[in-house]
Design a protein around this motif. Structure first.
Motif, mmCIF file in Angstrom:
data_model
loop_
_atom_site.group_PDB
_atom_site.id
_atom_site.type_symbol
_atom_site.label_atom_id
_atom_site.label_comp_id
_atom_site.label_asym_id
_atom_site.label_seq_id
_atom_site.Cartn_x
_atom_site.Cartn_y
_atom_site.Cartn_z
ATOM 1 N N LEU A 29 0.844 -1.183 0.000
ATOM 2 C CA LEU A 29 0.000 0.000 0.000
ATOM 3 C C LEU A 29 0.881 1.235 0.000
ATOM 4 N N PRO A 30 0.431 2.332 -0.628
ATOM 5 C CA PRO A 30 1.173 3.576 -0.537
ATOM 6 C C PRO A 30 1.179 4.093 0.888
ATOM 7 N N GLU A 31 2.064 5.054 1.154
ATOM 8 C CA GLU A 31 2.183 5.577 2.508
ATOM 9 C C GLU A 31 0.882 6.193 2.988
ATOM 10 N N SER A 32 0.072 6.684 2.084
ATOM 11 C CA SER A 32 -1.198 7.311 2.461
ATOM 12 C C SER A 32 -2.323 6.293 2.486
ATOM 13 N N ARG A 70 -4.148 -5.226 -2.746
ATOM 14 C CA ARG A 70 -3.042 -4.748 -3.577
ATOM 15 C C ARG A 70 -3.617 -4.230 -4.882
ATOM 16 N N ARG A 71 -3.347 -2.960 -5.179
ATOM 17 C CA ARG A 71 -3.984 -2.320 -6.321
ATOM 18 C C ARG A 71 -3.193 -2.452 -7.608
ATOM 19 N N GLU A 72 -1.870 -2.639 -7.535
ATOM 20 C CA GLU A 72 -1.051 -2.698 -8.736
ATOM 21 C C GLU A 72 -0.356 -4.044 -8.833
ATOM 22 N N GLY A 73 -0.284 -4.556 -10.076
ATOM 23 C CA GLY A 73 0.279 -5.876 -10.280
ATOM 24 C C GLY A 73 1.743 -5.997 -9.918
ATOM 25 N N GLY A 74 2.495 -4.915 -10.032
ATOM 26 C CA GLY A 74 3.886 -4.927 -9.605
ATOM 27 C C GLY A 74 4.813 -5.542 -10.625
ATOM 28 N N GLY A 75 6.054 -5.759 -10.198
ATOM 29 C CA GLY A 75 7.102 -6.215 -11.101
ATOM 30 C C GLY A 75 6.915 -7.655 -11.537
ATOM 31 N N THR A 76 6.888 -7.875 -12.829
ATOM 32 C CA THR A 76 6.838 -9.211 -13.395
ATOM 33 C C THR A 76 8.004 -9.366 -14.351
ATOM 34 N N ARG A 77 8.263 -10.599 -14.750
ATOM 35 C CA ARG A 77 9.427 -10.850 -15.584
ATOM 36 C C ARG A 77 9.021 -11.722 -16.765
ATOM 37 N N GLY A 78 9.964 -11.886 -17.691
ATOM 38 C CA GLY A 78 9.770 -12.803 -18.803
ATOM 39 C C GLY A 78 8.567 -12.461 -19.642
ATOM 40 N N ARG A 85 1.773 -3.263 -15.505
ATOM 41 C CA ARG A 85 0.958 -2.127 -15.068
ATOM 42 C C ARG A 85 -0.505 -2.479 -14.838
ATOM 43 N N LEU A 86 -0.825 -3.760 -14.733
ATOM 44 C CA LEU A 86 -2.179 -4.163 -14.351
ATOM 45 C C LEU A 86 -2.568 -3.460 -13.054
ATOM 46 N N THR A 87 -3.745 -2.839 -13.034
ATOM 47 C CA THR A 87 -4.168 -2.039 -11.876
ATOM 48 C C THR A 87 -5.636 -2.294 -11.584
ATOM 49 N N SER A 88 -5.969 -2.443 -10.295
ATOM 50 C CA SER A 88 -7.370 -2.536 -9.894
ATOM 51 C C SER A 88 -7.831 -1.163 -9.421
ATOM 52 N N LEU A 89 -9.002 -0.765 -9.835
ATOM 53 C CA LEU A 89 -9.550 0.542 -9.463
ATOM 54 C C LEU A 89 -10.363 0.381 -8.187
ATOM 55 N N ILE A 90 -9.674 0.510 -7.068
ATOM 56 C CA ILE A 90 -10.296 0.386 -5.752
ATOM 57 C C ILE A 90 -9.757 1.506 -4.863
ATOM 58 N N TYR A 261 -5.179 8.840 -9.886
ATOM 59 C CA TYR A 261 -5.073 9.735 -11.041
ATOM 60 C C TYR A 261 -3.858 9.349 -11.892
ATOM 61 N N ILE A 262 -2.728 9.216 -11.223
ATOM 62 C CA ILE A 262 -1.521 8.605 -11.802
ATOM 63 C C ILE A 262 -1.027 7.615 -10.763
ATOM 64 N N THR A 263 -0.969 6.328 -11.113
ATOM 65 C CA THR A 263 -0.648 5.319 -10.115
ATOM 66 C C THR A 263 0.776 5.494 -9.598
ATOM 67 N N GLU A 264 0.958 5.181 -8.331
ATOM 68 C CA GLU A 264 2.218 5.458 -7.645
ATOM 69 C C GLU A 264 3.368 4.629 -8.206
ATOM 70 N N ARG A 265 3.173 3.330 -8.328
ATOM 71 C CA ARG A 265 4.278 2.457 -8.711
ATOM 72 C C ARG A 265 4.598 2.562 -10.200
ATOM 73 N N ASN A 266 3.558 2.495 -11.021
ATOM 74 C CA ASN A 266 3.770 2.344 -12.455
ATOM 75 C C ASN A 266 3.541 3.599 -13.273
ATOM 76 N N GLN A 267 3.123 4.687 -12.607
ATOM 77 C CA GLN A 267 2.917 5.965 -13.285
ATOM 78 C C GLN A 267 1.943 5.859 -14.463
ATOM 79 N N VAL A 268 0.894 5.065 -14.279
ATOM 80 C CA VAL A 268 -0.157 4.971 -15.287
ATOM 81 C C VAL A 268 -1.081 6.171 -15.135
#
Length: 286
Positions: A29-32, A70-78, A85-90, A261-268
Motif C-alpha cells: 500500500l502507498p504511505e497514504s 493490492r492495487r497494482e500488479g507490480g514487477g513481473t518478468r519474462g 501495469r495491471l491495476t485494480s480501481l479500488i 489519477y496517476i498510479t504510484e508504482r507504475n505511473q499509469v
C-alpha cells in the motif's frame, strides 16, 4: 491461508500470490493508505457545467483479521512483463462498498490479453467465533479469457460468472484477480486483490434509484460512498458520452481522491484511459 480443497490451478494461484506478497510486502500500500485528508465534499452532479470539487472518502479499513489488498500488479518478468501495469480501481484502503449482490469490478489492462487466461477467486472471512477465524474460505473461483479490442479500463461483471454467489449484507469478501501469462512460472503472474462489502438500501433509497437516470444514480452513489457502484456508473456514462466535461472532471476528482489519477508504482495516467467493452469467455468447468 484459504480453507478449502484446492484444485491445482487454485493452489498455483495462491502460491503465486503468497510469493508476490513476500517479494513486494514493503509496497503493498502507498504511505497514504489510511488517509482522512481535509478535502471538500462535492456538490451535486448536474448534467452540464457544474464544477465538481474533491471529496472526503471514508477510509474503510480492511478487516483486522485479513490482509490489505493490492492495487497494482507490480514487477513481473519474462513473458509477463507486458502486464506489469495491471491495476485494480479500488480505494486506497482497498475496501469498497456496494449495494449490489453481484457488483462490477474494474481493472486497467495495459495490453489486450489475447488467449491469456484470467483467474478470479472470491473468499470470505468466517465469523470471529469460528475455530479458525483468520482463515479465508474460498467460495467461488472462475477462469476466463477477456475478449478486448484495445487496452483500457475493463469492467468485470460478477453476475456474468456462472454460479457466482450473492453477496451477503455486512460480510467482508476478499477477491483476487491474476493474469495467468506464464503457467510454467506462476511466481511472475501479476496479482491484484481487494475487499468488498455489501450494504442494504432502505425502501425509500431503492425507490429513488429505480426512478433515477444514470447521472442521478451517480449523485446518489457519491452521497452514499458506494465505490463499486459509482465506478460502474461512470463507466456507463463515459462510454456513451466520453467528452462530457462535467463527467470527466468528476471522474478525475474521484481518481485523485483515491490516489489513482496517476498510479504510484507504475505511473499509469488512469485519467486518460478509456473504458473499453470486454466479453468474458468462460473456460469449460470454470
Amino acid at each position: 491461508m484459504v480453507q478449502t480443497a484446492f484444485s491445482l490451478s487454485r493452489a498455483t494461484f495462491f502460491w503465486t500470490f503468497c510469493t508476490q506478497i513476500f517479494i513486494f510486502s514493503a509496497s503493498l500500500l502507498p504511505e497514504s493508505a489510511h488517509p482522512l485528508e481535509s478535502l471538500s465534499r462535492p456538490g451535486p452532479l448536474s448534467p452540464v457545467g457544474v464544477e465538481v470539487r474533491r471529496e472526503i472518502l471514508t477510509a474503510f479499513e480492511p478487516p483486522q483479521r485479513g490482509i490489505p489488498g493490492r492495487r497494482e500488479g507490480g514487477g513481473t518478468r519474462g513473458g509477463c512483463s507486458e502486464y506489469t501495469r495491471l491495476t485494480s480501481l479500488i480505494p486506497v484502503s482497498t475496501m469498497g462498498l456496494t449495494a449490489r449482490e453481484r457488483p462490477q469490478l474494474f481493472f486497467y489492462f495495459p495490453t489486450v490479453p489475447e488467449n491469456t487466461p484470467v483467474e478470479f477467486l472470491l473468499t470470505q472471512l468466517p465469523p470471529e467465533s469460528a475455530e479458525n477465524p483468520d482463515e479465508e474460505i474460498l467460495i467461488h473461483s472462475a477462469t476466463f479469457q477477456l475478449d478486448i479490442d484495445n487496452p483500457g479500463i475493463v469492467g468485470i461483471d460478477l453476475a456474468s460468472l456462472d454460479g457466482f454467489p450473492a453477496l451477503e449484507t455486512g460480510r467482508d469478501y476478499h477477491w483476487y484477480l491474476s493474469v495467468v501469462c506464464d503457467e510454467d512460472n506462476p511466481a511472475v503472474n501479476p496479482v491484484v486483490h481487494g475487499w468488498v462489502r455489501k450494504v442494504d438500501l432502505n425502501p425509500a433509497q431503492a425507490e429513488i434509484l429505480e426512478q433515477s437516470d444514470p447521472k442521478e444514480r451517480l449523485e446518489f452513489y457519491t452521497g452514499q460512498e458506494l465505490w463499486y457502484d459509482r465506478v460502474a456508473t461512470f463507466s456507463e456514462l463515459l462510454s456513451s458520452d466520453p467528452g462530457d466535461p462535467a463527467l470527466l472532471e468528476a471522474w478525475s476528482d474521484l481518481l485523485k481522491s483515491a490516489d489513482l489519477y496517476i498510479t504510484e508504482r507504475n505511473q499509469v495516467e488512469l485519467y486518460k484511459e478509456p473504458f473499453v467493452p470486454a466479453e468474458l469467455v468462460l473456460e469449460p468447468g470454470a
